[in-house]
Design an enzyme around this catalytic site. Structure first.
Site, short mmCIF file in Angstrom:
data_model
loop_
_atom_site.label_atom_id
_atom_site.label_comp_id
_atom_site.label_asym_id
_atom_site.label_seq_id
_atom_site.Cartn_x
_atom_site.Cartn_y
_atom_site.Cartn_z
N THR A 12 0.65 -1.24 0.08
CA THR A 12 -0.04 0.03 0.08
C THR A 12 0.73 1.30 0.07
O THR A 12 1.71 1.31 0.83
CB THR A 12 -1.03 0.06 1.18
OG1 THR A 12 -1.97 -1.16 1.03
CG2 THR A 12 -1.60 1.35 1.49
N HIS A 58 -7.74 -10.74 -1.28
CA HIS A 58 -6.98 -10.60 -0.11
C HIS A 58 -7.75 -11.35 0.97
O HIS A 58 -8.91 -10.54 1.59
CB HIS A 58 -6.99 -8.89 0.14
CG HIS A 58 -5.97 -8.68 1.20
ND1 HIS A 58 -5.54 -9.46 2.22
CD2 HIS A 58 -5.33 -7.35 1.28
CE1 HIS A 58 -4.56 -8.76 2.83
NE2 HIS A 58 -4.46 -7.59 2.47
N ASN A 113 -4.09 -10.76 6.74
CA ASN A 113 -3.86 -9.26 7.43
C ASN A 113 -5.11 -8.56 8.32
O ASN A 113 -5.04 -7.30 8.43
CB ASN A 113 -3.00 -8.49 6.58
CG ASN A 113 -1.87 -8.84 5.93
OD1 ASN A 113 -1.31 -10.09 6.44
ND2 ASN A 113 -1.39 -8.27 4.98
N TYR A 158 -8.22 -8.21 7.45
CA TYR A 158 -9.11 -7.63 6.81
C TYR A 158 -10.26 -8.46 6.82
O TYR A 158 -10.51 -9.57 7.31
CB TYR A 158 -8.74 -7.09 5.42
CG TYR A 158 -7.64 -6.08 5.82
CD1 TYR A 158 -6.38 -6.24 5.38
CD2 TYR A 158 -7.82 -4.77 6.10
CE1 TYR A 158 -5.48 -5.37 5.50
CE2 TYR A 158 -6.73 -3.75 6.52
CZ TYR A 158 -5.64 -4.08 6.13
OH TYR A 158 -4.55 -3.15 6.41
N ASN A 210 -3.89 -5.96 12.55
CA ASN A 210 -5.19 -5.48 12.59
C ASN A 210 -6.27 -6.27 13.74
O ASN A 210 -7.64 -6.10 13.75
CB ASN A 210 -5.96 -5.31 11.36
CG ASN A 210 -5.24 -4.42 10.51
OD1 ASN A 210 -5.25 -3.36 11.00
ND2 ASN A 210 -5.06 -4.77 9.32
N GLY A 262 8.07 -7.92 -0.13
CA GLY A 262 7.64 -6.46 -0.22
C GLY A 262 8.37 -5.37 -0.16
O GLY A 262 9.10 -4.82 -1.08
C1 LIG Z 1 -3.33 -3.56 2.79
C2 LIG Z 1 -2.28 -3.85 3.78
C3 LIG Z 1 -1.87 -5.00 4.23
O1 LIG Z 1 -2.48 -5.95 3.66
O2 LIG Z 1 -1.27 -5.07 5.20
C4 LIG Z 1 -1.84 -2.55 4.44
C5 LIG Z 1 -2.47 -1.50 4.50
C6 LIG Z 1 -1.96 -0.39 5.02
C7 LIG Z 1 -0.81 -0.13 5.32
C8 LIG Z 1 0.30 -1.46 5.24
C9 LIG Z 1 -0.39 -2.44 4.51
#
Ligand SMILES: C=C(C(=O)O)c1ccccc1
Length: 362
Positions: free
Chosen positions: A25, A174, A177, A179, A234, A315
């Site tokens: 990102t 995705h 992480n 989400y 997260n 990455g």
């Molecule tokens: C899409 C992200 C992920 O998969 O960790 C992300 C989002 C914001 C900052 C870093 C990474």
């Protein structure tokens, strides 16, 4: 024996090497979340990767969690991404788009009419997100109603079709992480009592329905997924990650998708964050296994020799080394990224990192 720098067949694609650019990102989308010309230049510069996986790209406004991240749900966004795929293909590169729904990792200022972010359950993560040019606590989420889930599956399906229309070689769902899809898979944050919670199968259901819909729309050969079994990113957690993700990978194998991309440890953090047998996933999945998280040349070379993965995703090294493949192959030193220009901004810290040859005046 195998090397990282030999061609590799991924479905119907021939990759020029086994090095993958992991999703990063960068918060540089333009108005209406359309990727601009700088983004085309940035990915074009990194086209020597065997495969590029784009930055996470939201499938709807509801799926957006950070400012200035790109979307793939409008015609203008498709046209913006077309410039990116053209730039990569002109250099002989290959690129997949990562399809993203953030779930509870969002803020009311990013949501339509200031709505609450959505989640499997109404449990707020103790984290901040990048919004209004600063870091602010994510907003209180609401639990999705059962009858909203088919709409989210359809948003992924349409976004996958849009990605192919934009010229991508495939998509990565995705599922990692912390989400939305990972939130559903984790019993620490999914406390639903309907068909999408309460058991290993139920918690995997949304991720697998999304994957099946994308496969039906664009084909298994152009569909990959990213998972992060033990990452606490997260604020997610699982009481039995091994059982949960052994089941998920068995089902992904049955769907025949072209790859599984695995964050082996804490995202961007320690690989040994928790005991987990990644070999169990590798053995259960017949197609391509992409290993990720903290690899360097030595670790990737040894894991390749031991058959632990087929491809290796890097990455952060790709931020300041557009020619990472060549630097790894020639042993050239790697440049370090300036942390203050990773997220947000313009060309500085994005497209202005030189290739080694240019930098050293060869
Ligand atoms: C899409 C992200 C992920 O998969 O960790 C992300 C989002 C914001 C900052 C870093 C990474």
């Amino acid at each position: 024996n195998k090397t990282l720098f030999e061609p590799y067949t991924l479905g119907s694609l021939t990759l020029s090497n086994r090095i993958v650019m992991a999703p990063l990102t960068r918060n540089r989308a333009g108005p209406d979340f359309v990727p601009g010309d700088l983004t085309a230049e940035y990915y074009g510069q990194r086209a020597s990767a065997g495969l590029i996986i784009s930055e996470a790209t939201q499938i709807s406004q509801q799926g957006q969690g950070y400012q200035d991240t790109p979307g793939i749900y409008t015609q203008a966004q498709i046209e913006g991404w077309r410039k990116v795929t053209n730039a990569v293909h002109e250099k002989g590169g290959r690129i997949f788009l990562q399809l993203w729904h953030v779930g509870r990792v969002s803020h009311v200022d990013l949501q339509e009419n200031g709505a609450a972010p959505v989640a499997p359950s109404a449990i707020r993560a103790e984290i901040k997100t990048f919004v209004n040019n600063g870091f602010f606590a994510v907003s209180e989420p609401r639990a999705l109603e059962l009858d909203e889930l088919p709409g989210i599956v359809d948003d992924f399906r349409k976004a996958a079709a849009n990605a192919i229309a934009a010229g991508f070689d495939g998509v990565e769902i995705h599922g990692a992480n912390g989400y939305l899809l990972d939130q559903f898979a984790r019993d620490g944050v999914n406390v639903r009592t309907d068909g999408y919670g309460g058991s290993i199968e139920n918690r995997a259901r949304l991720m697998l329905e999304v994957t099946a819909a994308v496969v039906e729309e664009i084909g298994a050969e152009r569909t990959g997924i990213r998972i992060s079994p033990v990452s606490p990113a997260n604020g997610v957690s699982s009481s039995d990650a091994q059982a949960q993700f052994d089941y998920i990978v068995d089902q992904l194998d049955a769907l025949g998708i072209v790859y599984v991309h695995v964050v082996e440890g804490a995202t961007g953090g320690p690989r040994d964050v928790a005991p987990f047998d990644f070999g169990s996933l590798r053995r259960r999945f017949k197609n391509t296994y992409i290993g990720n998280n903290g690899y360097d040349l030595e670790l990737a070379t040894s894991h390749l020799a031991e058959g632990k993965a087929d491809l290796f995703a890097f990455g952060r090294p790709f931020i300041a080394n557009p020619d990472l493949v060549e630097r790894l192959q020639t042993g050239a030193p790697l440049a370090q990224a300036n942390p203050s220009t990773i997220y947000g901004g313009t060309a500085a810290g994005y497209t202005d990192y030189p290739a080694f040859a240019a930098a050293s005046g060869h």
